[in-house]
Design a protein around this motif. Structure first.
Motif, PDB file in Angstrom:
ATOM      1  N   GLU A  88       8.221   1.469  -8.408  1.00  0.00           N
ATOM      2  CA  GLU A  88       8.504   0.279  -9.207  1.00  0.00           C
ATOM      3  C   GLU A  88       8.050  -0.980  -8.471  1.00  0.00           C
ATOM      4  O   GLU A  88       7.631  -1.964  -9.083  1.00  0.00           O
ATOM      5  CB  GLU A  88       9.998   0.191  -9.506  1.00  0.00           C
ATOM      6  CG  GLU A  88      10.501   1.256 -10.475  1.00  0.00           C
ATOM      7  CD  GLU A  88      11.961   1.061 -10.810  1.00  0.00           C
ATOM      8  OE1 GLU A  88      12.558   0.087 -10.310  1.00  0.00           O
ATOM      9  OE2 GLU A  88      12.500   1.882 -11.572  1.00  0.00           O
ATOM     10  N   ILE A  89       8.122  -0.929  -7.125  1.00  0.00           N
ATOM     11  CA  ILE A  89       7.738  -2.091  -6.329  1.00  0.00           C
ATOM     12  C   ILE A  89       6.223  -2.294  -6.337  1.00  0.00           C
ATOM     13  O   ILE A  89       5.727  -3.417  -6.394  1.00  0.00           O
ATOM     14  CB  ILE A  89       8.254  -1.942  -4.890  1.00  0.00           C
ATOM     15  CG1 ILE A  89       9.773  -1.817  -4.883  1.00  0.00           C
ATOM     16  CG2 ILE A  89       7.827  -3.125  -4.030  1.00  0.00           C
ATOM     17  CD1 ILE A  89      10.370  -1.541  -3.521  1.00  0.00           C
ATOM     18  N   SER A  90       5.473  -1.193  -6.292  1.00  0.00           N
ATOM     19  CA  SER A  90       4.010  -1.297  -6.274  1.00  0.00           C
ATOM     20  C   SER A  90       3.455  -1.706  -7.633  1.00  0.00           C
ATOM     21  O   SER A  90       2.408  -2.352  -7.732  1.00  0.00           O
ATOM     22  CB  SER A  90       3.381   0.025  -5.856  1.00  0.00           C
ATOM     23  OG  SER A  90       3.556   1.024  -6.863  1.00  0.00           O
ATOM     24  N   GLY A  91       4.177  -1.321  -8.704  1.00  0.00           N
ATOM     25  CA  GLY A  91       3.665  -1.552 -10.044  1.00  0.00           C
ATOM     26  C   GLY A  91       2.698  -0.452 -10.454  1.00  0.00           C
ATOM     27  O   GLY A  91       2.408   0.469  -9.677  1.00  0.00           O
ATOM     28  N   ASP A  92       2.202  -0.522 -11.665  1.00  0.00           N
ATOM     29  CA  ASP A  92       1.257   0.476 -12.163  1.00  0.00           C
ATOM     30  C   ASP A  92      -0.158   0.181 -11.683  1.00  0.00           C
ATOM     31  O   ASP A  92      -0.495  -0.944 -11.340  1.00  0.00           O
ATOM     32  CB  ASP A  92       1.275   0.511 -13.695  1.00  0.00           C
ATOM     33  CG  ASP A  92       2.582   1.073 -14.243  1.00  0.00           C
ATOM     34  OD1 ASP A  92       3.173   1.945 -13.574  1.00  0.00           O
ATOM     35  OD2 ASP A  92       3.009   0.622 -15.328  1.00  0.00           O
ATOM     36  N   GLU A  93      -0.961   1.233 -11.700  1.00  0.00           N
ATOM     37  CA  GLU A  93      -2.345   1.085 -11.274  1.00  0.00           C
ATOM     38  C   GLU A  93      -3.163   0.372 -12.349  1.00  0.00           C
ATOM     39  O   GLU A  93      -2.869   0.472 -13.538  1.00  0.00           O
ATOM     40  CB  GLU A  93      -2.962   2.449 -10.968  1.00  0.00           C
ATOM     41  CG  GLU A  93      -3.195   3.352 -12.165  1.00  0.00           C
ATOM     42  CD  GLU A  93      -1.954   4.138 -12.562  1.00  0.00           C
ATOM     43  OE1 GLU A  93      -2.108   5.130 -13.285  1.00  0.00           O
ATOM     44  OE2 GLU A  93      -0.845   3.751 -12.158  1.00  0.00           O
ATOM     45  N   GLN A  94      -4.185  -0.330 -11.902  1.00  0.00           N
ATOM     46  CA  GLN A  94      -5.098  -1.017 -12.807  1.00  0.00           C
ATOM     47  C   GLN A  94      -6.516  -0.548 -12.494  1.00  0.00           C
ATOM     48  O   GLN A  94      -7.001  -0.705 -11.371  1.00  0.00           O
ATOM     49  CB  GLN A  94      -4.995  -2.534 -12.630  1.00  0.00           C
ATOM     50  CG  GLN A  94      -3.622  -3.094 -12.938  1.00  0.00           C
ATOM     51  CD  GLN A  94      -3.514  -4.585 -12.657  1.00  0.00           C
ATOM     52  OE1 GLN A  94      -4.391  -5.167 -12.028  1.00  0.00           O
ATOM     53  NE2 GLN A  94      -2.433  -5.197 -13.106  1.00  0.00           N
ATOM     54  N   LEU A  95      -7.156   0.041 -13.489  1.00  0.00           N
ATOM     55  CA  LEU A  95      -8.509   0.576 -13.298  1.00  0.00           C
ATOM     56  C   LEU A  95      -9.509  -0.555 -13.112  1.00  0.00           C
ATOM     57  O   LEU A  95      -9.519  -1.531 -13.868  1.00  0.00           O
ATOM     58  CB  LEU A  95      -8.901   1.425 -14.501  1.00  0.00           C
ATOM     59  CG  LEU A  95     -10.293   2.071 -14.459  1.00  0.00           C
ATOM     60  CD1 LEU A  95     -10.341   3.133 -13.362  1.00  0.00           C
ATOM     61  CD2 LEU A  95     -10.628   2.688 -15.817  1.00  0.00           C
ATOM     62  N   ILE A  96     -10.363  -0.421 -12.099  1.00  0.00           N
ATOM     63  CA  ILE A  96     -11.428  -1.404 -11.871  1.00  0.00           C
ATOM     64  C   ILE A  96     -12.680  -0.923 -12.601  1.00  0.00           C
ATOM     65  O   ILE A  96     -13.106   0.224 -12.426  1.00  0.00           O
ATOM     66  CB  ILE A  96     -11.750  -1.557 -10.374  1.00  0.00           C
ATOM     67  CG1 ILE A  96     -10.492  -1.856  -9.567  1.00  0.00           C
ATOM     68  CG2 ILE A  96     -12.776  -2.661 -10.165  1.00  0.00           C
ATOM     69  CD1 ILE A  96     -10.735  -1.925  -8.080  1.00  0.00           C
ATOM     70  N   VAL A  97     -13.251  -1.766 -13.400  1.00  0.00           N
ATOM     71  CA  VAL A  97     -14.477  -1.407 -14.116  1.00  0.00           C
ATOM     72  C   VAL A  97     -15.624  -2.268 -13.612  1.00  0.00           C
ATOM     73  O   VAL A  97     -15.426  -3.356 -13.082  1.00  0.00           O
ATOM     74  CB  VAL A  97     -14.299  -1.588 -15.647  1.00  0.00           C
ATOM     75  CG1 VAL A  97     -13.256  -0.618 -16.176  1.00  0.00           C
ATOM     76  CG2 VAL A  97     -13.906  -3.017 -15.985  1.00  0.00           C
ATOM     77  N   ASP A  98     -16.820  -1.749 -13.782  1.00  0.00           N
ATOM     78  CA  ASP A  98     -18.042  -2.475 -13.394  1.00  0.00           C
ATOM     79  C   ASP A  98     -17.979  -2.948 -11.943  1.00  0.00           C
ATOM     80  O   ASP A  98     -18.215  -4.119 -11.628  1.00  0.00           O
ATOM     81  CB  ASP A  98     -18.277  -3.676 -14.312  1.00  0.00           C
ATOM     82  CG  ASP A  98     -18.503  -3.250 -15.757  1.00  0.00           C
ATOM     83  OD1 ASP A  98     -19.070  -2.157 -15.954  1.00  0.00           O
ATOM     84  OD2 ASP A  98     -18.091  -3.989 -16.673  1.00  0.00           O
TER      85      ASP A  98
END
Length: 240
Positions: free
Chosen positions: A178-188
């Motif tokens: 919960e502290i790290s948060g969800d992942e966010q995909l990097i595009v391009d």
């Protein structure tokens, strides 16, 4: 001569200091032992003042990038910049790593050294004569160098808003919290380097120096404890 109350206070403070230094020494030792581990992130031990007025230790992970070393293995990849590569265990658990020393599993899938599948599953055929991993993570294989390559999949890279909140699970892998948060995909992006490995970010010389300083602090604490114990014993004898 200090009163028994003052002596007890000195002993308490010195004991807390010694325990803190022992804990600090443990983390320095662990970092040094992982100096040659690919993409290992050093843990740092910080002291903060607790509500009771005594210092306590807080462990944090230093996610700074390590140096990148060129290799001869086509499945070695390094991340040049922030981010993690998601990998999936046999039981379906998703982990995140920066250790790109990948290999082929028995079914031809690109895997970590500990058996997790990279990305959503990238299978390399037995007839492939060359594997090309581009900067954006796209994987291509050649069965004939004179022909166009075949696309096999993508090695994704994700970011976390607070990477220090990730939980280490061993084997250079992390899980989100919960502290790290969800992942966010990097595009391009162009963060992946083939034929490369990220080394650990442990500053070996600094760590050796810190170990020597902690050792000196522990020696001083031990000497003080011996002196205070002698004074405390004398105080008891005087009362008797």
């Amino acid at each position: 001569m200090p009163s028994g109350y003052n002596l007890q206070g000195i002993i308490r403070r010195n004991t807390i200091n010694a325990l803190t230094q022992f804990e600090r020494m443990g983390f320095y030792s662990e970092n040094i032992s992982n100096w040659s581990t690919n993409a290992y992130k050093a843990t740092r031990f910080e002291e903060i003042l607790g509500e009771n007025g005594y210092a306590k230790g807080v462990v944090r992970t230093d996610h700074a990038q390590g140096s990148i070393q060129v290799t001869k293995r086509p499945l070695d990849v390094a991340l040049d910049g922030a981010g993690f590569i998601p990998v999936t265990s046999k039981t379906g658990e998703i982990f995140y790593t920066r250790d790109g020393s990948f290999c082929l599993g028995k079914d031809g899938y690109i895997m970590t050294q500990t058996g997790e599948i990279v990305g959503s599953g990238i299978q390399i055929g037995a007839d492939s004569v060359k594997v090309e991993i581009r900067k954006n993570g796209d994987v291509y294989t050649y069965t004939d160098l004179s022909k166009e390559p075949e696309y096999k999949g993508n090695i994704p890279v994700v970011l976390f808003q607070n990477p220090e909140g990730l939980k280490e699970v061993g084997g250079n892998k992390y899980t989100k919290t919960e502290i790290s948060g969800d992942e966010q995909l990097i595009v391009d992006h162009s963060r992946i380097k083939q034929y490369s490995i990220e080394r650990s970010n442990v500053d070996l010389f600094d760590h050796v120096n810190q170990v020597m300083r902690v050792n000196a602090s522990l020696l001083a604490s031990t000497t003080l404890m011996g002196a205070v114990d002698s004074m405390y014993e004398k105080a008891i004898n005087i009362r008797e």
